[in-house]
Design a protein around this motif. Structure first.
Motif, mmCIF file in Angstrom:
data_model
loop_
_atom_site.group_PDB
_atom_site.id
_atom_site.type_symbol
_atom_site.label_atom_id
_atom_site.label_comp_id
_atom_site.label_asym_id
_atom_site.label_seq_id
_atom_site.Cartn_x
_atom_site.Cartn_y
_atom_site.Cartn_z
ATOM 1 N N TRP A 40 0.818 -1.214 0.000
ATOM 2 C CA TRP A 40 0.000 0.000 0.000
ATOM 3 C C TRP A 40 0.854 1.267 0.000
ATOM 4 C CZ3 TRP A 40 0.428 3.651 3.801
ATOM 5 C CH2 TRP A 40 1.085 3.261 4.973
ATOM 6 N N TRP A 41 2.020 1.204 0.626
ATOM 7 C CA TRP A 41 2.882 2.371 0.668
ATOM 8 C C TRP A 41 3.401 2.710 -0.735
ATOM 9 C CZ3 TRP A 41 3.797 6.609 2.940
ATOM 10 C CH2 TRP A 41 5.009 7.271 2.820
ATOM 11 N N ASP A 42 3.746 1.704 -1.496
ATOM 12 C CA ASP A 42 4.187 1.919 -2.867
ATOM 13 C C ASP A 42 3.057 2.519 -3.692
ATOM 14 O OD1 ASP A 42 5.683 1.874 -5.185
ATOM 15 O OD2 ASP A 42 5.197 -0.207 -5.639
ATOM 16 N N THR A 43 1.830 2.043 -3.480
ATOM 17 C CA THR A 43 0.682 2.569 -4.217
ATOM 18 C C THR A 43 0.438 4.036 -3.895
ATOM 19 O OG1 THR A 43 -0.360 0.375 -4.225
ATOM 20 C CG2 THR A 43 -1.772 2.276 -4.662
ATOM 21 N N VAL A 44 0.506 4.382 -2.617
ATOM 22 C CA VAL A 44 0.269 5.771 -2.198
ATOM 23 C C VAL A 44 1.333 6.693 -2.798
ATOM 24 C CG1 VAL A 44 0.267 7.348 -0.227
ATOM 25 C CG2 VAL A 44 -0.954 5.162 -0.088
ATOM 26 N N VAL A 45 2.599 6.326 -2.647
ATOM 27 C CA VAL A 45 3.680 7.164 -3.169
ATOM 28 C C VAL A 45 3.585 7.293 -4.685
ATOM 29 C CG1 VAL A 45 6.186 7.365 -3.444
ATOM 30 C CG2 VAL A 45 5.225 6.641 -1.254
ATOM 31 N N SER A 46 3.266 6.204 -5.376
ATOM 32 C CA SER A 46 3.166 6.236 -6.838
ATOM 33 C C SER A 46 2.034 7.142 -7.293
ATOM 34 C CB SER A 46 2.972 4.821 -7.383
ATOM 35 O OG SER A 46 4.079 3.994 -7.067
ATOM 36 N N ARG A 47 0.876 7.065 -6.603
ATOM 37 C CA ARG A 47 -0.245 7.909 -7.001
ATOM 38 C C ARG A 47 0.035 9.386 -6.741
ATOM 39 N NH1 ARG A 47 -1.002 3.558 -8.455
ATOM 40 N NH2 ARG A 47 0.257 4.579 -10.050
ATOM 41 N N VAL A 48 0.629 9.690 -5.593
ATOM 42 C CA VAL A 48 0.978 11.086 -5.308
ATOM 43 C C VAL A 48 1.994 11.596 -6.322
ATOM 44 C CG1 VAL A 48 2.053 12.623 -3.622
ATOM 45 C CG2 VAL A 48 0.444 10.876 -2.853
ATOM 46 N N THR A 49 2.948 10.756 -6.675
ATOM 47 C CA THR A 49 3.948 11.131 -7.682
ATOM 48 C C THR A 49 3.283 11.440 -9.010
ATOM 49 O OG1 THR A 49 5.643 9.774 -6.613
ATOM 50 C CG2 THR A 49 5.989 10.345 -8.921
ATOM 51 N N ASP A 50 2.345 10.592 -9.435
ATOM 52 C CA ASP A 50 1.653 10.810 -10.706
ATOM 53 C C ASP A 50 0.870 12.118 -10.697
ATOM 54 O OD1 ASP A 50 2.637 8.422 -11.648
ATOM 55 O OD2 ASP A 50 0.856 7.257 -11.105
ATOM 56 N N VAL A 51 0.207 12.408 -9.571
ATOM 57 C CA VAL A 51 -0.591 13.632 -9.473
ATOM 58 C C VAL A 51 0.306 14.868 -9.579
ATOM 59 C CG1 VAL A 51 -2.026 15.027 -7.939
ATOM 60 C CG2 VAL A 51 -2.469 12.573 -8.171
ATOM 61 N N ALA A 60 11.869 10.545 -7.101
ATOM 62 C CA ALA A 60 11.255 9.357 -6.497
ATOM 63 C C ALA A 60 10.956 8.286 -7.540
ATOM 64 C CB ALA A 60 9.971 9.756 -5.766
ATOM 65 N N ARG A 61 10.515 8.709 -8.716
ATOM 66 C CA ARG A 61 10.180 7.727 -9.753
ATOM 67 C C ARG A 61 11.420 6.959 -10.210
ATOM 68 N NH1 ARG A 61 6.147 9.095 -14.595
ATOM 69 N NH2 ARG A 61 4.718 8.620 -12.889
ATOM 70 N N VAL A 62 12.529 7.672 -10.408
ATOM 71 C CA VAL A 62 13.762 7.014 -10.845
ATOM 72 C C VAL A 62 14.310 6.112 -9.747
ATOM 73 C CG1 VAL A 62 16.142 7.400 -11.574
ATOM 74 C CG2 VAL A 62 14.319 8.849 -12.471
ATOM 75 N N VAL A 63 14.346 6.615 -8.520
ATOM 76 C CA VAL A 63 14.894 5.834 -7.404
ATOM 77 C C VAL A 63 14.022 4.616 -7.123
ATOM 78 C CG1 VAL A 63 15.418 5.900 -4.936
ATOM 79 C CG2 VAL A 63 16.052 7.817 -6.399
ATOM 80 N N ARG A 64 12.718 4.759 -7.211
ATOM 81 C CA ARG A 64 11.819 3.617 -6.988
ATOM 82 C C ARG A 64 12.092 2.520 -8.013
ATOM 83 N NH1 ARG A 64 7.310 2.040 -9.604
ATOM 84 N NH2 ARG A 64 5.863 0.660 -8.469
ATOM 85 N N ALA A 65 12.220 2.913 -9.285
ATOM 86 C CA ALA A 65 12.473 1.911 -10.326
ATOM 87 C C ALA A 65 13.804 1.200 -10.086
ATOM 88 C CB ALA A 65 12.466 2.585 -11.699
ATOM 89 N N GLN A 66 14.821 1.955 -9.684
ATOM 90 C CA GLN A 66 16.116 1.349 -9.411
ATOM 91 C C GLN A 66 16.037 0.415 -8.200
ATOM 92 O OE1 GLN A 66 18.551 1.674 -11.414
ATOM 93 N NE2 GLN A 66 20.294 0.806 -10.303
ATOM 94 N N THR A 67 15.281 0.814 -7.195
ATOM 95 C CA THR A 67 15.139 -0.023 -5.999
ATOM 96 C C THR A 67 14.407 -1.317 -6.321
ATOM 97 O OG1 THR A 67 15.076 1.974 -4.620
ATOM 98 C CG2 THR A 67 14.288 -0.071 -3.624
ATOM 99 N N LEU A 68 13.393 -1.240 -7.163
ATOM 100 C CA LEU A 68 12.665 -2.449 -7.550
ATOM 101 C C LEU A 68 13.581 -3.439 -8.259
ATOM 102 C CD1 LEU A 68 9.288 -0.926 -8.840
ATOM 103 C CD2 LEU A 68 9.627 -2.306 -6.782
#
Length: 313
Positions: free
Chosen positions: A137-148, A188-196
């Motif tokens: 859920w934390w990934d979903t929240v951060v991803s949605r806020v990032t998109d907005v 955040a988007r770049v770092v998230r992708a690298q972390t995944l």
């Protein structure tokens, strides 16, 4: 345990080979070296602006109306008043020393650019890395806020906020907060992708299998391998934020007068291009050289940290 399990090899910290390869690659990149020298010179100019103005014998706040041409308000003399006492000439209408204005303007632009980058990088790395590592859920929240936030008309909001914000709020602090808060989603988007891509690597799984806790794995295994994209993002974000501060000052919602700012100097100079082009050339060249140097250094760092480029080298 972290040293043994790191992708750099047994007994070698993960960040050590990357740092050695980075410096080795940069030693062969003349453009990156030249850009680094330019950045250092601009930073020294910003830090030593009071000393440089003192050497010249001027300051950016004193009006020298006696040096103006009564006919059109520009600096009297050669190229807008360039002389041994005024190295870049003087501002039209005010007669303020242009060299002091440009030197002190570097302080304003770099302060806001570096501080806003620090805010955006801190938030982006923490939120992006935690979202990619924790998931759920934390990934979903951060991803949605990032998109907005990425889809939000940021510049329009910044202009509106700068116009309605109370004058009691220091403008540099307001610009740092607004630019930094709108800058973290890209990080955040770049770092998230690298972390995944890292969290399922063998060295991370091995650390978990040996009983390492989540905080230990995140701090000792993941973060050292995120420094490459973080460094590149930072070097690209700094000139973008410097340019954004200049754009906001150009539009009249940035740093208010009489505080020197490259953006506002460029904005003021637009009306004097025909009669005093040096008023535009000096602050414009300073902004151009600084942003170009940061971008070229970022390109050099990206190439140095790219495994495919490293293989070709």
């Amino acid at each position: 345990m972290s040293d043994i399990l790191s992708p750099g090899g047994a007994g070698v910290p993960a960040a050590a080979p990357a740092s050695r390869n980075l410096w080795r690659a940069l030693r062969h990149d003349r453009w990156a070296q030249a850009s680094a020298v330019v950045i250092v010179l601009v930073i020294v100019t910003a830090l030593a602006a009071p000393l440089l103005a003192l050497i010249e014998g001027q300051d950016p706040y004193t009006y020298h109306t006696e040096l103006l041409n009564p006919a059109d308000g520009t600096g009297a003399g050669f190229l807008g008043g360039i002389s041994g006492s005024h190295w870049f000439g003087v501002e039209p209408l005010t007669g303020r020393d242009l060299f002091a204005v440009v030197a002190y303007g570097a302080r304003t632009s770099f302060l806001i650019g570096l501080a806003a980058t620090a805010v955006s990088m801190l938030l982006g790395v923490l939120l992006g890395a935690s979202a990619g590592y924790v998931g759920g859920w934390w990934d979903t929240v951060v991803s949605r806020v990032t998109d907005v936030l990425l889809g939000f008309p940021q510049l329009i909001f910044m202009i509106a906020l700068g116009a309605v914000a109370p004058q009691s709020i220091p403008r540099p602090l307001l610009l740092i907060a607004v630019i930094g808060l709108f800058g973290w989603p890209r990080v955040a988007r770049v770092v998230r992708a690298q972390t995944l891509s890292l969290r399922n690597r063998d060295f991370v799984k091995a650390a978990r299998a040996l009983g390492a806790g989540g905080a230990h794995v995140f701090r000792r295994e993941l973060l050292p391998n995120l420094w490459a994209p973080i460094i590149v993002l930072a070097t690209v974000s700094i000139p973008a934020n410097i340019g954004l501060e200049a754009a906001l000052s150009f539009l009249g919602v940035g740093i208010p007068p009489p505080t020197p700012s490259w953006g506002r100097s460029i904005s003021d100079a637009i009306n004097w291009v025909q009669t005093d082009p040096m008023f535009l050339i000096f602050p414009g060249a300073a902004l151009f050289v600084a942003t170009l140097a940061f971008n070229m250094l970022g390109d050099g760092l990206r190439d140095a940290l790219d495994p495919k480029t490293a293989v070709r080298r």
